[in-house]
Design a protein around this motif. Structure first.
Motif, PDB file in Angstrom:
ATOM      1  N   VAL A 147       0.833  -1.198   0.000  1.00 44.26           N
ATOM      2  CA  VAL A 147       0.000   0.000   0.000  1.00 44.26           C
ATOM      3  C   VAL A 147       0.876   1.260   0.000  1.00 44.26           C
ATOM      4  O   VAL A 147       0.569   2.241  -0.697  1.00 44.26           O
ATOM      5  CB  VAL A 147      -0.952  -0.015   1.213  1.00 44.26           C
ATOM      6  N   LEU A 148       1.964   1.240   0.762  1.00 40.32           N
ATOM      7  CA  LEU A 148       2.872   2.390   0.770  1.00 40.32           C
ATOM      8  C   LEU A 148       3.466   2.632  -0.617  1.00 40.32           C
ATOM      9  O   LEU A 148       3.539   3.781  -1.087  1.00 40.32           O
ATOM     10  CB  LEU A 148       3.989   2.163   1.785  1.00 40.32           C
ATOM     11  N   TRP A 149       3.885   1.563  -1.265  1.00 41.66           N
ATOM     12  CA  TRP A 149       4.445   1.713  -2.615  1.00 41.66           C
ATOM     13  C   TRP A 149       3.395   2.255  -3.584  1.00 41.66           C
ATOM     14  O   TRP A 149       3.684   3.141  -4.393  1.00 41.66           O
ATOM     15  CB  TRP A 149       4.956   0.360  -3.100  1.00 41.66           C
ATOM     16  N   ALA A 150       2.175   1.748  -3.497  1.00 37.45           N
ATOM     17  CA  ALA A 150       1.108   2.221  -4.387  1.00 37.45           C
ATOM     18  C   ALA A 150       0.786   3.686  -4.128  1.00 37.45           C
ATOM     19  O   ALA A 150       0.583   4.466  -5.074  1.00 37.45           O
ATOM     20  CB  ALA A 150      -0.144   1.357  -4.204  1.00 37.45           C
ATOM     21  N   ALA A 151       0.732   4.089  -2.859  1.00 35.23           N
ATOM     22  CA  ALA A 151       0.434   5.487  -2.538  1.00 35.23           C
ATOM     23  C   ALA A 151       1.523   6.412  -3.061  1.00 35.23           C
ATOM     24  O   ALA A 151       1.231   7.487  -3.623  1.00 35.23           O
ATOM     25  CB  ALA A 151       0.274   5.654  -1.032  1.00 35.23           C
ATOM     26  N   TYR A 152       2.779   6.012  -2.903  1.00 36.49           N
ATOM     27  CA  TYR A 152       3.876   6.852  -3.394  1.00 36.49           C
ATOM     28  C   TYR A 152       3.849   6.936  -4.913  1.00 36.49           C
ATOM     29  O   TYR A 152       4.047   8.018  -5.495  1.00 36.49           O
ATOM     30  CB  TYR A 152       5.216   6.293  -2.917  1.00 36.49           C
ATOM     31  N   GLU A 174      12.701   7.073 -15.309  1.00 36.37           N
ATOM     32  CA  GLU A 174      13.975   7.208 -14.607  1.00 36.37           C
ATOM     33  C   GLU A 174      13.840   8.162 -13.417  1.00 36.37           C
ATOM     34  O   GLU A 174      14.451   7.941 -12.359  1.00 36.37           O
ATOM     35  CB  GLU A 174      15.048   7.722 -15.572  1.00 36.37           C
ATOM     36  N   GLN A 175      13.063   9.228 -13.591  1.00 42.66           N
ATOM     37  CA  GLN A 175      12.809  10.124 -12.463  1.00 42.66           C
ATOM     38  C   GLN A 175      12.122   9.379 -11.324  1.00 42.66           C
ATOM     39  O   GLN A 175      12.462   9.562 -10.150  1.00 42.66           O
ATOM     40  CB  GLN A 175      11.941  11.296 -12.917  1.00 42.66           C
ATOM     41  N   TYR A 176      11.148   8.524 -11.681  1.00 44.09           N
ATOM     42  CA  TYR A 176      10.435   7.762 -10.654  1.00 44.09           C
ATOM     43  C   TYR A 176      11.362   6.792  -9.931  1.00 44.09           C
ATOM     44  O   TYR A 176      11.326   6.681  -8.699  1.00 44.09           O
ATOM     45  CB  TYR A 176       9.276   7.009 -11.300  1.00 44.09           C
ATOM     46  N   GLY A 177      12.202   6.093 -10.691  1.00 37.34           N
ATOM     47  CA  GLY A 177      13.123   5.151 -10.059  1.00 37.34           C
ATOM     48  C   GLY A 177      14.090   5.838  -9.117  1.00 37.34           C
ATOM     49  O   GLY A 177      14.358   5.351  -8.008  1.00 37.34           O
ATOM     50  N   SER A 178      14.627   6.975  -9.539  1.00 37.74           N
ATOM     51  CA  SER A 178      15.562   7.706  -8.674  1.00 37.74           C
ATOM     52  C   SER A 178      14.864   8.245  -7.434  1.00 37.74           C
ATOM     53  O   SER A 178      15.407   8.178  -6.314  1.00 37.74           O
ATOM     54  CB  SER A 178      16.196   8.855  -9.459  1.00 37.74           C
ATOM     55  N   ALA A 179      13.635   8.779  -7.616  1.00 38.73           N
ATOM     56  CA  ALA A 179      12.901   9.322  -6.470  1.00 38.73           C
ATOM     57  C   ALA A 179      12.519   8.221  -5.488  1.00 38.73           C
ATOM     58  O   ALA A 179      12.598   8.412  -4.270  1.00 38.73           O
ATOM     59  CB  ALA A 179      11.654  10.060  -6.959  1.00 38.73           C
ATOM     60  N   LEU A 180      12.090   7.065  -6.006  1.00 39.29           N
ATOM     61  CA  LEU A 180      11.713   5.966  -5.119  1.00 39.29           C
ATOM     62  C   LEU A 180      12.917   5.432  -4.347  1.00 39.29           C
ATOM     63  O   LEU A 180      12.826   5.162  -3.144  1.00 39.29           O
ATOM     64  CB  LEU A 180      11.066   4.848  -5.933  1.00 39.29           C
ATOM     65  N   THR A 181      14.049   5.298  -5.026  1.00 43.36           N
ATOM     66  CA  THR A 181      15.264   4.832  -4.341  1.00 43.36           C
ATOM     67  C   THR A 181      15.699   5.811  -3.264  1.00 43.36           C
ATOM     68  O   THR A 181      16.089   5.416  -2.152  1.00 43.36           O
ATOM     69  CB  THR A 181      16.390   4.640  -5.369  1.00 43.36           C
ATOM     70  N   ALA A 182      15.627   7.102  -3.571  1.00 43.37           N
ATOM     71  CA  ALA A 182      15.999   8.108  -2.574  1.00 43.37           C
ATOM     72  C   ALA A 182      15.027   8.108  -1.408  1.00 43.37           C
ATOM     73  O   ALA A 182      15.436   8.284  -0.246  1.00 43.37           O
ATOM     74  CB  ALA A 182      16.050   9.483  -3.227  1.00 43.37           C
ATOM     75  N   ALA A 183      13.725   7.916  -1.674  1.00 46.56           N
ATOM     76  CA  ALA A 183      12.737   7.889  -0.588  1.00 46.56           C
ATOM     77  C   ALA A 183      12.961   6.707   0.333  1.00 46.56           C
ATOM     78  O   ALA A 183      12.779   6.818   1.560  1.00 46.56           O
ATOM     79  CB  ALA A 183      11.325   7.842  -1.174  1.00 46.56           C
ATOM     80  N   VAL A 184      13.351   5.564  -0.222  1.00 46.88           N
ATOM     81  CA  VAL A 184      13.642   4.399   0.624  1.00 46.88           C
ATOM     82  C   VAL A 184      14.818   4.696   1.547  1.00 46.88           C
ATOM     83  O   VAL A 184      14.848   4.252   2.701  1.00 46.88           O
ATOM     84  CB  VAL A 184      13.921   3.168  -0.259  1.00 46.88           C
ATOM     85  N   VAL A 196       1.252   6.531  -7.033  1.00 47.29           N
ATOM     86  CA  VAL A 196       0.117   7.313  -7.516  1.00 47.29           C
ATOM     87  C   VAL A 196       0.344   8.798  -7.290  1.00 47.29           C
ATOM     88  O   VAL A 196       0.081   9.635  -8.177  1.00 47.29           O
ATOM     89  CB  VAL A 196      -1.186   6.837  -6.840  1.00 47.29           C
ATOM     90  N   SER A 197       0.834   9.159  -6.105  1.00 50.26           N
ATOM     91  CA  SER A 197       1.080  10.581  -5.829  1.00 50.26           C
ATOM     92  C   SER A 197       2.169  11.134  -6.739  1.00 50.26           C
ATOM     93  O   SER A 197       2.076  12.281  -7.209  1.00 50.26           O
ATOM     94  CB  SER A 197       1.473  10.769  -4.361  1.00 50.26           C
ATOM     95  N   PHE A 198       3.202  10.340  -7.032  1.00 48.13           N
ATOM     96  CA  PHE A 198       4.267  10.803  -7.928  1.00 48.13           C
ATOM     97  C   PHE A 198       3.729  11.047  -9.332  1.00 48.13           C
ATOM     98  O   PHE A 198       4.028  12.074  -9.964  1.00 48.13           O
ATOM     99  CB  PHE A 198       5.397   9.773  -7.966  1.00 48.13           C
ATOM    100  N   LEU A 199       2.906  10.131  -9.832  1.00 47.91           N
ATOM    101  CA  LEU A 199       2.365  10.288 -11.175  1.00 47.91           C
ATOM    102  C   LEU A 199       1.400  11.469 -11.254  1.00 47.91           C
ATOM    103  O   LEU A 199       1.399  12.224 -12.238  1.00 47.91           O
ATOM    104  CB  LEU A 199       1.665   8.997 -11.604  1.00 47.91           C
ATOM    105  N   LEU A 200       0.572  11.643 -10.217  1.00 46.27           N
ATOM    106  CA  LEU A 200      -0.387  12.746 -10.234  1.00 46.27           C
ATOM    107  C   LEU A 200       0.319  14.096 -10.156  1.00 46.27           C
ATOM    108  O   LEU A 200      -0.039  15.041 -10.877  1.00 46.27           O
ATOM    109  CB  LEU A 200      -1.374  12.603  -9.074  1.00 46.27           C
ATOM    110  N   LEU A 201       1.315  14.191  -9.284  1.00 43.05           N
ATOM    111  CA  LEU A 201       2.044  15.456  -9.182  1.00 43.05           C
ATOM    112  C   LEU A 201       2.859  15.735 -10.436  1.00 43.05           C
ATOM    113  O   LEU A 201       3.031  16.899 -10.828  1.00 43.05           O
ATOM    114  CB  LEU A 201       2.963  15.429  -7.955  1.00 43.05           C
ATOM    115  N   SER A 202       3.337  14.681 -11.081  1.00 45.47           N
ATOM    116  CA  SER A 202       4.096  14.881 -12.324  1.00 45.47           C
ATOM    117  C   SER A 202       3.194  15.308 -13.474  1.00 45.47           C
ATOM    118  O   SER A 202       3.654  15.965 -14.416  1.00 45.47           O
ATOM    119  CB  SER A 202       4.825  13.593 -12.707  1.00 45.47           C
ATOM    120  N   ALA A 203       1.903  14.928 -13.391  1.00 46.16           N
ATOM    121  CA  ALA A 203       0.965  15.270 -14.463  1.00 46.16           C
ATOM    122  C   ALA A 203       0.383  16.666 -14.324  1.00 46.16           C
ATOM    123  O   ALA A 203      -0.358  17.109 -15.209  1.00 46.16           O
ATOM    124  CB  ALA A 203      -0.169  14.241 -14.502  1.00 46.16           C
ATOM    125  N   LEU A 204       0.680  17.362 -13.232  1.00 48.36           N
ATOM    126  CA  LEU A 204       0.151  18.713 -13.057  1.00 48.36           C
ATOM    127  C   LEU A 204       0.710  19.642 -14.120  1.00 48.36           C
ATOM    128  O   LEU A 204       1.876  19.512 -14.531  1.00 48.36           O
ATOM    129  CB  LEU A 204       0.508  19.243 -11.664  1.00 48.36           C
TER     130      LEU A 204
END
Length: 348
Positions: A15-20, A66-76, A22-30
């Motif tokens: 659930v944590l991964w899904a929430a992160y 690639e932005q998502y992968g880097s952001a997810l790795t940094a968040a972990v 979805v929020s990343f994709l929505l904020l990127s689509a703004l």
């Protein structure tokens, strides 16, 4: 039990991964680019070298995956980036705002649980029917009033009228009472409604009638049987109510001018500070998932019947009161049930 806990932890991480994500994709689509807008703002006074560092840090020159992968790795690793407004780390901003919000939500949760418990008991056990009906209608009233209206009324009467509480946060315990009551009323409405219905359903079950037939008083039956069976649906809803606490904290802190996650979120939205928004969403998701994980783990300790072959079932108000443990029926070994008269009796 171990398999059950591991399964719940795995679901929480999913659930944590899904929430992160979805929020990343929505904020990127703004529409617009918050980083480039910040760079192009003359008031920011960002040099070309600093602009290049920002673009490379957030990966704006790379594809979205690639932005998502880097952001997810940094968040972990615990790196949520830097605020686009003041340049401080997002973790530092959230760490400074989190204690105030935790104090507010914790006190609000305690008040909401106490209020819902009182409403549920009075609505079922009050000796006067008119009082039971009045108290039973309070959850619907609480649920129909917006949070900001409750906050404004409390400010008007207790701060500006009677001057019992400060109008803004001054760090004292009295200053947090009004916002905690405002937020507690928000979650007390559904909790009280479910608790009232669960008690009413449990009182109509056979185990309650058997205990009464054995001579047990109303207090004993409530304490040993009805309370446990009616608390399971409330516990389920309590985990879901944490989402309302987090959302209500934004409005409540704005009304009472309290520093916290709410004020941080409002400021980040107004300035399009996407790293801060992403961090707030992640922290809110962690809080929500953690509370629900604790609720799921607490199920078997309250009622072992929810464990079936290492799995658990979400308990509703009807299923929680459908049956009671046999030990509740055998709790009064010294009392005797009157024997029935023979069905066939000789005619004179």
């Amino acid at each position: 039990m171990r398999t059950y806990v591991f399964k719940r932890v795995g679901q929480a991480l999913l659930v944590l991964w899904a929430a992160y994500t979805v929020s990343f994709l929505l904020l990127s689509a703004l529409p617009g680019d918050a980083v480039n807008n910040r760079i192009q703002n003359p008031e920011a006074q960002i040099s070309p070298e600093q602009a290049k560092v920002l673009i490379e840090y957030y990966g704006l020159d790379r594809p979205l995956w690639e932005q998502y992968g880097s952001a997810l790795t940094a968040a972990v690793r615990g790196d949520l980036g830097y605020s686009l407004t003041d340049g401080r780390p997002v973790t530092e901003l959230i760490g400074a705002a989190l204690p105030s919000t935790l104090a507010l939500t914790g006190l609000a949760l305690l008040f909401g649980m106490l209020l819902s418990g009182v409403i549920g008991i009075v609505a079922n056990y009050a000796p006067w029917k008119s009082l039971r009906e009045f108290v039973g209608s309070l959850p619907a009233l609480f649920g129909s009033i917006p949070t900001f209206v409750v906050g404004i009324l409390l400010l008007q009467f207790f701060s500006f009228g009677f001057r019992l509480i400060p109008a803004s946060d001054d760090g004292s315990l009295v200053a947090v009472l009004a916002p905690a009551i405002t937020l507690g009323v928000l979650i007390a409405a559904p909790l009280a409604q479910v608790f009232t219905t669960s008690i009413r359903a449990a009182r109509e079950q056979p185990f309650a009638r058997v205990l009464h037939a054995r001579g047990a008083g109303e207090t004993y039956v409530f304490r040993r049987g009805i309370l446990r069976n009616s608390s399971m649906p409330v516990l389920t809803l309590l985990g879901l109510a944490c989402g309302e606490l987090i959302a209500g904290a934004v409005v409540t802190e704005s009304v009472f001018a309290r520093p916290g996650i709410g004020q941080l979120t409002v400021g980040a939205v107004s300035t399009q500070d996407l790293p801060v928004l992403q961090g707030v969403v992640l922290v809110a998701s962690i809080a929500y998932v953690t509370v629900n994980l604790l609720v799921d783990v607490a199920y078997p300790f309250i009622d072992p019947r929810v464990l079936v072959n290492g799995k658990a079932r979400r308990v509703t108000a009807r299923s929680a009161a459908a049956s009671a443990p046999d030990r509740e029926l055998a709790a009064l070994p010294n009392l005797r049930v009157p024997r029935r008269l023979p069905v066939e009796m000789s005619m004179p």
